[in-house]
Design a protein around this motif. Structure first.
Motif, mmCIF file in Angstrom:
data_model
loop_
_atom_site.group_PDB
_atom_site.id
_atom_site.type_symbol
_atom_site.label_atom_id
_atom_site.label_comp_id
_atom_site.label_asym_id
_atom_site.label_seq_id
_atom_site.Cartn_x
_atom_site.Cartn_y
_atom_site.Cartn_z
ATOM 1 N N GLU A 355 21.568 76.689 100.235
ATOM 2 C CA GLU A 355 22.783 76.807 99.423
ATOM 3 C C GLU A 355 23.979 77.257 100.256
ATOM 4 O OE1 GLU A 355 22.343 75.655 96.436
ATOM 5 O OE2 GLU A 355 20.156 75.630 96.660
ATOM 6 N N LEU A 356 23.725 77.653 101.514
ATOM 7 C CA LEU A 356 24.813 78.130 102.370
ATOM 8 C C LEU A 356 25.714 76.987 102.819
ATOM 9 C CD1 LEU A 356 22.943 80.656 104.694
ATOM 10 C CD2 LEU A 356 24.438 81.192 102.761
ATOM 11 N N ASN A 357 26.871 77.359 103.324
ATOM 12 C CA ASN A 357 27.776 76.402 103.934
ATOM 13 C C ASN A 357 27.047 75.634 105.030
ATOM 14 O OD1 ASN A 357 29.759 75.924 106.394
ATOM 15 N ND2 ASN A 357 31.005 75.865 104.543
ATOM 16 N N GLY A 358 27.358 74.356 105.177
ATOM 17 C CA GLY A 358 26.639 73.510 106.110
ATOM 18 C C GLY A 358 26.621 74.022 107.538
ATOM 19 N N ALA A 359 27.719 74.639 107.993
ATOM 20 C CA ALA A 359 27.801 75.136 109.367
ATOM 21 C C ALA A 359 26.922 76.355 109.600
ATOM 22 C CB ALA A 359 29.255 75.479 109.709
ATOM 23 N N SER A 360 26.465 76.989 108.522
ATOM 24 C CA SER A 360 25.662 78.209 108.652
ATOM 25 C C SER A 360 24.170 77.967 108.455
ATOM 26 C CB SER A 360 26.139 79.253 107.625
ATOM 27 O OG SER A 360 27.508 79.537 107.780
ATOM 28 N N ARG A 361 23.811 76.827 107.901
ATOM 29 C CA ARG A 361 22.416 76.632 107.508
ATOM 30 C C ARG A 361 21.453 76.555 108.691
ATOM 31 N NH1 ARG A 361 24.510 73.220 103.122
ATOM 32 N NH2 ARG A 361 24.254 71.348 104.403
ATOM 33 N N TRP A 362 21.831 75.823 109.736
ATOM 34 C CA TRP A 362 20.893 75.612 110.842
ATOM 35 C C TRP A 362 20.461 76.929 111.488
ATOM 36 C CZ3 TRP A 362 22.076 72.639 116.048
ATOM 37 C CH2 TRP A 362 20.887 72.500 116.757
ATOM 38 N N PRO A 363 21.381 77.787 111.927
ATOM 39 C CA PRO A 363 20.930 79.031 112.566
ATOM 40 C C PRO A 363 20.147 79.934 111.626
ATOM 41 C CG PRO A 363 23.317 79.038 112.252
ATOM 42 C CD PRO A 363 22.858 77.661 111.975
ATOM 43 N N VAL A 364 20.465 79.925 110.339
ATOM 44 C CA VAL A 364 19.724 80.777 109.412
ATOM 45 C C VAL A 364 18.308 80.237 109.208
ATOM 46 C CG1 VAL A 364 19.651 81.727 107.086
ATOM 47 C CG2 VAL A 364 21.827 81.571 108.290
ATOM 48 N N TRP A 365 18.187 78.901 109.087
ATOM 49 C CA TRP A 365 16.844 78.321 109.000
ATOM 50 C C TRP A 365 16.037 78.656 110.257
ATOM 51 C CZ3 TRP A 365 13.843 77.167 105.352
ATOM 52 C CH2 TRP A 365 14.272 76.541 104.179
ATOM 53 N N ALA A 366 16.685 78.586 111.421
ATOM 54 C CA ALA A 366 15.995 78.911 112.672
ATOM 55 C C ALA A 366 15.504 80.351 112.662
ATOM 56 C CB ALA A 366 16.926 78.675 113.860
ATOM 57 N N SER A 367 16.356 81.252 112.170
ATOM 58 C CA SER A 367 15.970 82.666 112.068
ATOM 59 C C SER A 367 14.742 82.825 111.206
ATOM 60 C CB SER A 367 17.138 83.469 111.476
ATOM 61 O OG SER A 367 16.712 84.736 111.033
ATOM 62 N N LEU A 368 14.748 82.193 110.046
ATOM 63 C CA LEU A 368 13.644 82.342 109.111
ATOM 64 C C LEU A 368 12.342 81.786 109.696
ATOM 65 C CD1 LEU A 368 13.848 81.676 105.294
ATOM 66 C CD2 LEU A 368 11.894 80.881 106.613
ATOM 67 N N ILE A 369 12.407 80.597 110.260
ATOM 68 C CA ILE A 369 11.193 79.957 110.799
ATOM 69 C C ILE A 369 10.620 80.773 111.955
ATOM 70 C CG2 ILE A 369 10.353 77.917 112.023
ATOM 71 C CD1 ILE A 369 12.404 76.286 110.342
ATOM 72 N N LEU A 370 11.488 81.232 112.842
ATOM 73 C CA LEU A 370 11.028 81.998 113.997
ATOM 74 C C LEU A 370 10.403 83.325 113.590
ATOM 75 C CD1 LEU A 370 13.968 81.327 116.486
ATOM 76 C CD2 LEU A 370 11.640 80.435 116.633
#
Length: 424
Positions: A355-370
């Motif tokens: 649901e986050l802004n598109g520019a923020s989603r990738w690094p947050v997903w990376a944080s969660l997965i890692l």
């Protein structure tokens, strides 16, 4: 906290360094002067009210029977003082307040926005933001690289928040920690209030003071993080998960609530603002629980046990078992339950990342997965978190980035669900 691409929930203990180089980050007492006197922001408008009263998802209740009844949270003191409510319920009132603040900002006129962002010396302010970026690059390299995926304005704001969190954490975990008193933390909180009112003490304060005029960032999570530092000064055991949840909120969940206004919510999102903030909070709790499970041995050597005492007893374990550091079947069984709980919080967090802004989603997903992979590493170590440190190797980190990018491209889950419903 462990190293990682932490944007939603970058913790103040990331990449902790016990070096004299950090002394420059330790706040000085007394009123500001010098460069700070030239960096004056106008006072920010009043915060929003308590907001909506929607029901939050309950996770700990499925793992712990100590949940209380609903009531309204009004202050940090109320969080600690009312035994009739669970910590989750108290903290959720802070979530509602943050969401209401976002809605208030959306109602502000363009003229009010212009006034709120007035700064008297842009060159010095730019220098302040640049210095925050340098601190992030030096002490949180992976985090810093993640911020480079964001827009320049969001980068600067996240840097300012990170530096404040790090300076706050250094008060109780840094080189001068043995000299820090509750009175010193009271002074730091007074200084926080001043910077929110446009009276920064130094260049780092000035960067954050400017940030909170541009984004709907409320002071409460910052005050609550200071409360977490107070807790670390006087508490080394946690009676049950309700107490531990509150600690996790103070030291990690707060950073989530500070960061979401800067991350931004996608214009395509159909989810409520409250649900996005709640998912961010869940990621902060999940990451801190993961830190705790990874660092059991390290914390024990410092005389600290961040595990629910009642659940240890139920598993037939004691503090002495933790200090001995021997992996037994009882310990393995206990750890399986703790890891299951952490994963439940990660599952809740996943519902909001898209649901986050598109520019923020990738690094947050990376944080969660890692961070989830740290739990896998604990299992791979046969639950030996006494003598082995669970970590994610570089190869796995890099392999996770395409997966995170793919999930980021999928966009808001709420929009996909709405589109699917229309086609049915």
């Amino acid at each position: 906290m462990a190293a990682g691409v932490l944007l939603w929930v970058v913790g103040p203990k990331e990449n902790a360094v016990s070096s004299s180089a950090l002394l420059g980050l330790i706040p000085r007492t007394g009123a500001g002067g010098g460069v700070a006197s030239q960096l004056v922001t106008r006072p920010r408008g009043a915060g929003a009210g308590s907001g909506a009263t929607s029901q939050r998802p309950r996770i700990a209740s499925s793992m712990n029977s100590n949940s209380g009844v609903s009531a309204v949270y009004s202050s940090t003191a109320a969080v600690a003082a009312s035994p009739a409510r669970s910590s989750e319920e108290k903290v959720y009132e802070v979530v509602l307040k943050q969401a209401a603040l976002v809605k208030e900002l959306q109602r502000r006129s363009a003229e009010e926005e212009a006034v709120a962002g007035t700064i008297s010396n842009w060159d010095l302010l730019n220098d302040a933001y640049d210095r925050c970026g340098e601190v992030c690059a030096e002490y949180a390299k992976t985090f810093y690289l993640g911020t480079l995926l964001m827009t320049p304005e969001r980068q600067r704001a996240v840097w300012a928040i990170y530096v404040w969190c790090r300076r706050t954490d250094e008060l109780v975990d840094g080189p001068n920690a043995t000299h820090i008193t509750p009175e010193a933390l009271d002074g730091w909180e007074t200084r926080l209030k001043d910077l929110f009112e446009g009276r920064p003490y130094d260049m780092f304060d000035a960067a954050l003071s400017d940030t909170v005029t541009k984004y709907p960032v409320d002071i409460q999570p910052f005050k609550d993080m200071i409360e977490g530092m107070r807790m670390d000064l006087k508490k080394s055991r946690y009676r049950d998960f309700d107490e531990l949840y509150l600690y996790c909120y103070y030291v990690a969940g707060t950073v989530s609530l500070m960061s979401v206004p800067v991350m931004g919510i996608s214009t395509e999102s159909k989810a409520s603002t409250e649900s996005v903030y709640n998912a961010a909070l869940a990621l902060g709790i999940a990451n801190q629980l993961t830190n705790i499970l990874r660092d059991v041995g390290e914390d024990a050597r410092r005389g600290r046990i961040y595990l629910p005492q009642d659940e240890l007893r139920q598993a037939g374990l004691s503090d002495e078992d933790i200090f001995k550091g021997k992996v037994t079947e009882k310990w393995r069984s206990f750890m399986k339950g703790q890891i299951k709980r952490a994963r439940m919080f990660f599952d809740q967090a996943e519902k909001g990342v898209g649901e986050l802004n598109g520019a923020s989603r990738w690094p947050v997903w990376a944080s969660l997965i890692l961070y989830k992979q740290i739990l896998d590493a604990i299992e791979a170590n046969d639950y030996d978190n006494f003598t082995k440190r669970a970590y994610v190797g570089k190869a796995k980190k890099f392999a996770s980035l395409p997966l995170a990018y793919g999930r980021a491209l999928m966009g808001p889950l709420s929009k996909r669900a709405a589109d699917s419903a229309r086609t049915c």
